[in-house]
Design an enzyme around this catalytic site. Structure first.
Site, PDB file in Angstrom:
ATOM      1  N   ARG A 161       0.183   7.616  -2.779  1.00 35.55           N
ATOM      2  CA  ARG A 161       0.677   8.702  -1.922  1.00 35.55           C
ATOM      3  C   ARG A 161       2.141   9.014  -2.196  1.00 35.55           C
ATOM      4  NH1 ARG A 161      -1.221   6.125   3.410  1.00 35.55           N
ATOM      5  NH2 ARG A 161      -1.847   4.545   1.897  1.00 35.55           N
ATOM      6  N   TRP A 162       2.916   7.987  -2.424  1.00 34.15           N
ATOM      7  CA  TRP A 162       4.347   8.183  -2.709  1.00 34.15           C
ATOM      8  C   TRP A 162       4.520   9.102  -3.923  1.00 34.15           C
ATOM      9  CZ3 TRP A 162       7.639   7.152  -6.803  1.00 34.15           C
ATOM     10  CH2 TRP A 162       9.011   7.123  -6.512  1.00 34.15           C
ATOM     11  N   ASN A 189     -10.631  -2.589  -6.305  1.00 29.33           N
ATOM     12  CA  ASN A 189      -9.800  -1.635  -7.049  1.00 29.33           C
ATOM     13  C   ASN A 189     -10.367  -1.217  -8.409  1.00 29.33           C
ATOM     14  OD1 ASN A 189      -6.627  -2.869  -5.730  1.00 29.33           O
ATOM     15  ND2 ASN A 189      -7.847  -1.099  -5.101  1.00 29.33           N
ATOM     16  N   ARG A 192     -11.379   2.484  -9.093  1.00 31.16           N
ATOM     17  CA  ARG A 192     -10.430   3.564  -9.386  1.00 31.16           C
ATOM     18  C   ARG A 192     -10.654   4.093 -10.811  1.00 31.16           C
ATOM     19  NH1 ARG A 192      -4.945   2.492  -6.046  1.00 31.16           N
ATOM     20  NH2 ARG A 192      -6.017   1.932  -4.135  1.00 31.16           N
ATOM     21  N   ASP A 215       0.836  -1.197   0.000  1.00 26.29           N
ATOM     22  CA  ASP A 215       0.000   0.000   0.000  1.00 26.29           C
ATOM     23  C   ASP A 215       0.874   1.252   0.000  1.00 26.29           C
ATOM     24  OD1 ASP A 215      -2.328   1.396   0.012  1.00 26.29           O
ATOM     25  OD2 ASP A 215      -2.903   0.891   2.069  1.00 26.29           O
ATOM     26  N   GLY A 216       0.356   2.326  -0.603  1.00 24.31           N
ATOM     27  CA  GLY A 216       1.039   3.614  -0.521  1.00 24.31           C
ATOM     28  C   GLY A 216       1.694   4.101  -1.805  1.00 24.31           C
ATOM     29  N   ASN A 217       1.495   3.373  -2.908  1.00 29.88           N
ATOM     30  CA  ASN A 217       2.093   3.815  -4.188  1.00 29.88           C
ATOM     31  C   ASN A 217       1.562   5.183  -4.605  1.00 29.88           C
ATOM     32  OD1 ASN A 217       3.230   1.299  -4.279  1.00 29.88           O
ATOM     33  ND2 ASN A 217       1.893   0.501  -5.886  1.00 29.88           N
ATOM     34  N   GLU A 261       0.794 -13.886  12.008  1.00 34.13           N
ATOM     35  CA  GLU A 261       1.201 -12.662  12.694  1.00 34.13           C
ATOM     36  C   GLU A 261       0.993 -11.501  11.715  1.00 34.13           C
ATOM     37  OE1 GLU A 261       2.701 -12.082  15.708  1.00 34.13           O
ATOM     38  OE2 GLU A 261       2.736 -14.178  16.369  1.00 34.13           O
ATOM     39  N   SER A 294      -7.240  -5.565  -5.824  1.00 35.60           N
ATOM     40  CA  SER A 294      -8.363  -6.165  -5.091  1.00 35.60           C
ATOM     41  C   SER A 294      -9.644  -6.091  -5.911  1.00 35.60           C
ATOM     42  CB  SER A 294      -8.566  -5.445  -3.758  1.00 35.60           C
ATOM     43  OG  SER A 294      -9.211  -4.211  -3.981  1.00 35.60           O
ATOM     44  N   ARG A 329      -0.164   9.001 -10.147  1.00 33.14           N
ATOM     45  CA  ARG A 329      -0.190   7.805  -9.301  1.00 33.14           C
ATOM     46  C   ARG A 329       0.509   6.613  -9.957  1.00 33.14           C
ATOM     47  NH1 ARG A 329      -3.720   7.615  -5.233  1.00 33.14           N
ATOM     48  NH2 ARG A 329      -4.069   5.399  -5.555  1.00 33.14           N
TER      49      ARG A 329
HETATM   50  C1  FPP Z   1      -1.741   0.224  -3.365  1.00 38.15           C
HETATM   51  O1  FPP Z   1      -1.278   1.547  -3.331  1.00 38.15           O
HETATM   52  C2  FPP Z   1      -1.180  -0.465  -4.497  1.00 38.15           C
HETATM   53  C3  FPP Z   1      -1.882  -1.008  -5.533  1.00 38.15           C
HETATM   54  C4  FPP Z   1      -3.350  -0.958  -5.637  1.00 38.15           C
HETATM   55  C5  FPP Z   1      -1.201  -1.654  -6.649  1.00 38.15           C
HETATM   56  C6  FPP Z   1      -0.086  -2.571  -6.300  1.00 38.15           C
HETATM   57  C7  FPP Z   1       0.707  -2.765  -7.501  1.00 38.15           C
HETATM   58  C8  FPP Z   1       2.039  -2.725  -7.577  1.00 38.15           C
HETATM   59  C9  FPP Z   1       2.975  -2.600  -6.449  1.00 38.15           C
HETATM   60  C10 FPP Z   1       2.630  -2.784  -8.921  1.00 38.15           C
HETATM   61  C11 FPP Z   1       3.236  -3.979  -9.425  1.00 38.15           C
HETATM   62  C12 FPP Z   1       2.881  -5.273  -8.847  1.00 38.15           C
HETATM   63  C13 FPP Z   1       3.303  -6.418  -9.390  1.00 38.15           C
HETATM   64  C14 FPP Z   1       2.987  -7.700  -8.743  1.00 38.15           C
HETATM   65  C15 FPP Z   1       4.102  -6.430 -10.609  1.00 38.15           C
HETATM   66  P1  FPP Z   1      -2.338   2.709  -3.454  1.00 38.15           P
HETATM   67  O2  FPP Z   1      -2.444   3.094  -4.887  1.00 38.15           O
HETATM   68  O3  FPP Z   1      -3.619   2.296  -2.813  1.00 38.15           O
HETATM   69  O4  FPP Z   1      -1.653   3.851  -2.642  1.00 38.15           O
HETATM   70  P2  FPP Z   1      -2.389   4.974  -1.824  1.00 38.15           P
HETATM   71  O5  FPP Z   1      -3.076   4.304  -0.677  1.00 38.15           O
HETATM   72  O6  FPP Z   1      -1.261   5.840  -1.399  1.00 38.15           O
HETATM   73  O7  FPP Z   1      -3.340   5.647  -2.756  1.00 38.15           O
END
Ligand code: FPP
Length: 248
Positions: free
Chosen positions: A30-31, A74, A77, A26-28, A213, A71, A39
């Protein structure tokens, strides 16, 4: 990249041999947003972190790594983000196929794949077959995955088998149900990690993680390195795992 100076408790007796770690990445978003970037840039960086972590799994003592990538929720979005993520998953499979084969990584997908586009479904089928003989690291990616959806699909399959006379309703128990889940070939996770400071389980492996855990870390996924995982594992090794019983 991997800091060997940090004492590593991989051989600690409390750590199971074939560790199964599941991660809610989680957090892509926001990063990226913190930097004023779209995003999708965060998701791209997140995919890079996935590659680095998978590479370090043998060093870390992780045999099974299960990642929550998309998920059942998702889809809500923006179309741009959903399409961007789908093409990122496809690109990851294409780009990493060679490396995974060389390094003994078996890639599997869990979740309802019937809603994914045809190209992605074909790629998934292809890479699962290509890597089926590998056994060094078992990487499982949860795509269009939701724990309740998984249990619902399993229940439907069980009901069909009971109706067809293949299964006796009185024989249904934990083990039987587990064999109808997408994770039927995987052990239950020892540890579930969630990044970015959120402290929810969000429908990720609710059945399988009943005795796992949990570790919640404030680090955003694009900043999460193999060293972050190493520190979490060292901590985990010190925890007592009782499985509802009492340790001597
Ligand atoms: C949650 O961050 C992340 C996702 C919904 C996507 C996860 C996908 C990857 C890490 C990319 C690649 C994965 C693979 C297996 C190749 P968010 O977008 O919900 O972040 P936020 O909470 O900051 O908005």
């Amino acid at each position: 990249m991997f800091d060997k100076s940090v004492p590593h408790d991989r051989d600690h007796p409390a750590l199971p041999r074939d560790l199964h770690v599941a991660v809610i990445m989680d957090g892509n978003g926001r990063w990226a947003q913190n930097r004023g970037w779209p995003r999708l840039v965060g998701h791209r960086k997140g995919a890079e972190q996935v590659r680095k972590l998978v590479e370090m799994c043998p060093e870390l003592g992780i045999r099974y790594l299960t990642l929550y990538a998309f998920s059942t929720e998702n889809w809500k979005r923006s179309t741009e983000e959903v399409l961007g993520l789908m093409s990122l998953f496809a690109r990851y499979i294409r780009r990493e196929a060679g490396r995974m084969k060389r390094e003994g990584v078996r890639l599997r997908f869990i979740g309802d794949r019937t809603r994914l586009n045809d190209d992605l479904q074909m790629l998934i089928q292809w890479i699962e077959t290509e890597t089926a003989g590998n056994d060094r690291v078992h990487l499982t990616v949860a795509l269009n995955y939701g724990g309740r959806d998984e249990i619902t699909r399993a229940t439907r399959a069980i009901a069909r088998d009971v109706a067809a006379g293949k299964l006796d309703a009185d024989d249904i128990n934990d083990d039987v149900l587990s064999r109808y889940l997408d994770t039927r070939q995987l052990p239950d996770p020892d540890l579930v990690v969630r990044t970015s400071g959120e402290t929810r389980v969000s429908n990720f492996l609710p059945w399988q993680a009943a005795y796992s855990e949990y570790v919640f870390t404030a680090t955003l996924w694009p900043d999460f390195t193999p060293l972050s995982m190493q520190n979490i594992l060292n901590d985990f090794a010190k925890r007592e795992r009782r499985f509802g019983g009492v340790n001597a």
